[in-house]
Enzyme design. Structure first.
Site, short mmCIF file in Angstrom:
data_model
loop_
_atom_site.label_atom_id
_atom_site.label_comp_id
_atom_site.label_asym_id
_atom_site.label_seq_id
_atom_site.Cartn_x
_atom_site.Cartn_y
_atom_site.Cartn_z
N GLN A 144 0.85 -1.20 0.00
CA GLN A 144 0.00 0.00 0.00
C GLN A 144 0.88 1.25 0.00
OE1 GLN A 144 -3.50 -0.63 3.00
NE2 GLN A 144 -1.81 -1.89 3.68
N HIS A 182 -1.38 1.56 -4.38
CA HIS A 182 -1.75 2.97 -4.22
C HIS A 182 -0.90 3.92 -5.05
CE1 HIS A 182 -3.85 1.97 -0.12
NE2 HIS A 182 -4.51 1.54 -1.17
N CYS A 203 0.58 20.93 -17.20
CA CYS A 203 1.12 20.09 -18.28
C CYS A 203 1.71 20.97 -19.38
CB CYS A 203 -0.01 19.21 -18.83
SG CYS A 203 0.51 18.16 -20.19
N CYS A 239 -0.65 20.22 -22.74
CA CYS A 239 -2.05 20.65 -22.89
C CYS A 239 -2.47 21.73 -21.90
CB CYS A 239 -2.99 19.43 -22.78
SG CYS A 239 -3.17 18.86 -21.08
N GLY A 270 3.11 -4.19 8.99
CA GLY A 270 3.10 -2.74 9.15
C GLY A 270 1.87 -2.08 8.58
N THR A 271 0.74 -2.71 8.74
CA THR A 271 -0.50 -2.10 8.25
C THR A 271 -1.56 -2.13 9.36
OG1 THR A 271 -2.31 -2.28 6.65
CG2 THR A 271 -1.13 -4.32 7.13
N SER A 272 -2.33 -1.04 9.42
CA SER A 272 -3.38 -0.96 10.44
C SER A 272 -4.60 -1.79 10.05
CB SER A 272 -3.78 0.50 10.66
OG SER A 272 -4.23 1.05 9.44
N GLU A 324 0.91 -2.61 16.61
CA GLU A 324 -0.30 -2.70 17.44
C GLU A 324 -1.22 -3.78 16.86
OE1 GLU A 324 -0.99 2.06 17.54
OE2 GLU A 324 -1.36 0.96 15.69
N ALA A 348 8.66 -4.07 12.74
CA ALA A 348 8.89 -4.99 11.61
C ALA A 348 10.37 -5.10 11.30
CB ALA A 348 8.14 -4.48 10.38
P1 NAD Z 1 -1.42 3.13 8.59
O1 NAD Z 1 -0.71 4.42 8.84
O2 NAD Z 1 -2.91 3.08 8.64
O3 NAD Z 1 -0.92 2.04 9.68
C1 NAD Z 1 0.43 1.82 9.87
C2 NAD Z 1 0.56 0.69 10.88
O4 NAD Z 1 1.95 0.43 11.00
C3 NAD Z 1 0.03 1.03 12.28
O5 NAD Z 1 -0.88 0.03 12.68
C4 NAD Z 1 1.27 1.02 13.16
O6 NAD Z 1 1.05 0.43 14.42
C5 NAD Z 1 2.23 0.17 12.36
N1 NAD Z 1 3.62 0.48 12.57
C6 NAD Z 1 4.22 1.67 12.79
N2 NAD Z 1 5.54 1.52 12.90
C7 NAD Z 1 5.79 0.21 12.73
C8 NAD Z 1 6.97 -0.57 12.72
N3 NAD Z 1 8.19 -0.03 12.91
N4 NAD Z 1 6.85 -1.90 12.52
C9 NAD Z 1 5.64 -2.48 12.35
N5 NAD Z 1 4.49 -1.79 12.35
C10 NAD Z 1 4.58 -0.46 12.52
O7 NAD Z 1 -0.84 2.57 7.26
P2 NAD Z 1 -1.50 1.56 6.23
O8 NAD Z 1 -2.24 0.46 6.89
O9 NAD Z 1 -0.41 1.24 5.25
O10 NAD Z 1 -2.59 2.53 5.58
C11 NAD Z 1 -2.62 2.62 4.38
C12 NAD Z 1 -2.24 3.98 3.77
O11 NAD Z 1 -1.05 4.63 4.24
C13 NAD Z 1 -1.91 3.62 2.38
O12 NAD Z 1 -2.83 4.29 1.60
C14 NAD Z 1 -0.50 4.14 2.08
O13 NAD Z 1 -0.48 4.62 0.76
C15 NAD Z 1 -0.37 5.19 3.06
N6 NAD Z 1 0.98 5.63 3.47
C16 NAD Z 1 2.12 5.23 2.81
C17 NAD Z 1 3.35 5.68 3.26
C18 NAD Z 1 4.58 5.23 2.53
O14 NAD Z 1 4.54 5.03 1.32
N7 NAD Z 1 5.69 5.05 3.26
C19 NAD Z 1 3.44 6.51 4.36
C20 NAD Z 1 2.25 6.92 4.99
C21 NAD Z 1 1.02 6.46 4.54
#
Ligand code: NAD
Length: 242
Positions: free
Chosen positions: A99, A117, A148, A151, A188-190, A216, A233
């Site tokens: 993502q 994304h 652009c 255009c 690393g995703t919520s 979390e 992670a």
């Molecule tokens: P989110 O921000 O909703 O959740 C991030 C999760 O990562 C949290 O639950 C948190 O507890 C966990 N986290 C934080 N530090 C961590 C670590 N060191 N190790 C493991 N887990 C850790 O992010 P998501 O679920 O990816 O939400 C999606 C949106 O966030 C996507 O649309 C994405 O495009 C966008 N996003 C991307 C970036 C990037 O490209 N680096 C940065 C910010 C947001």
């Protein structure tokens, strides 16, 4: 001590990553402590509506993220995922779906990453009839919206905003991989952003083992995972993936 995942027991592996995988590279997540949504209002800065009514606010968020991502380096979590590719046998496959829009999996050496994304590194024309293709662009637009050269239409970041569809090819490739996988590892995703948060349910429906590595516990999907490893992670993945 974290037990290693028995990778040899699986044939088709999917790893889905979110913003947390890049936190140790210095990139803020969206939610949680210090998250971007504490500094930027998502409705005003990250929706298709905002892009049409006030594109400069969208560009300010993207410029903020570009500034950090341009010089960011992959951390041990990205590297462990990239290294896993080299450990697979000829009958095993690994699909990395992210993502994230920062390109760090690719910089770590993961091949064929599915970017759900989009990508921070590219800009495209908002005029659907314009022949200009998305192009690499790390410029920051904090005071003026870019236009652009061909255009004259407003240029936009090549990322998926809230209220927008995912790129169909990326979504299809991901869906195919998730339907066929026997190991689904989310990192690393919520687990709150659709449709990525639904993939674990699909994987489970097809009999896969589901593992989460996150700081979390997830708000909505805690029961569906077979294993949850709570912690950073960048520390857990190198141990889990050997
Ligand atoms: P989110 O921000 O909703 O959740 C991030 C999760 O990562 C949290 O639950 C948190 O507890 C966990 N986290 C934080 N530090 C961590 C670590 N060191 N190790 C493991 N887990 C850790 O992010 P998501 O679920 O990816 O939400 C999606 C949106 O966030 C996507 O649309 C994405 O495009 C966008 N996003 C991307 C970036 C990037 O490209 N680096 C940065 C910010 C947001």
């Amino acid at each position: 001590m974290t037990d290693r995942i028995d990778i040899a027991a699986y044939e088709r592996i999917v790893i889905l990553t979110g913003a947390g995988v890049s936190a140790a590279s210095g990139l803020d997540t969206f939610r949680g402590h210090g998250g971007l949504w504490k500094q930027f209002d998502p409705e005003a800065c990250a929706t298709a509506t905002a892009l049409h009514t006030d594109p400069l606010r969208v560009w300010r968020l993207i410029s903020f993220m570009r500034r950090a991502a341009k010089t960011a380096k992959p951390n041990p979590a990205h590297q462990a995922i990239a290294a896993l590719q080299d450990k697979l046998t000829a009958t095993q496959s690994l699909t990395v779906v992210t993502q994230n829009i920062d390109g760090l999996h690719q910089r770590a050496g993961s091949p064929g990453v599915i970017e759900l994304h989009g990508r921070l590194s590219h800009t495209r024309c908002m005029n659907p009839r314009c022949a200009v293709m998305p192009f690499e662009d790390w410029d920051l637009y904090e005071t003026e919206v870019p236009h652009c050269e061909r255009c004259g239409a407003v240029l936009r970041p090549d990322v998926v905003l809230f209220e927008e569809m995912l790129p169909p090819d990326a979504y299809r490739a991901c869906d195919d991989a998730v339907n066929a996988c026997d190991l689904f590892l989310a990192v690393g995703t919520s687990c709150t952003v659709h449709p990525a948060c639904d993939f674990v349910f699909t994987a489970k429906d097809h009999g896969a083992r589901a593992i989460l590595v996150n700081l979390e516990p997830p708000e909505n999907a805690a029961d569906v995972f077979d294993e949850i490893h709570l912690g950073p992670a960048e520390e857990l993945l190198p141990a889990l993936l050997g």
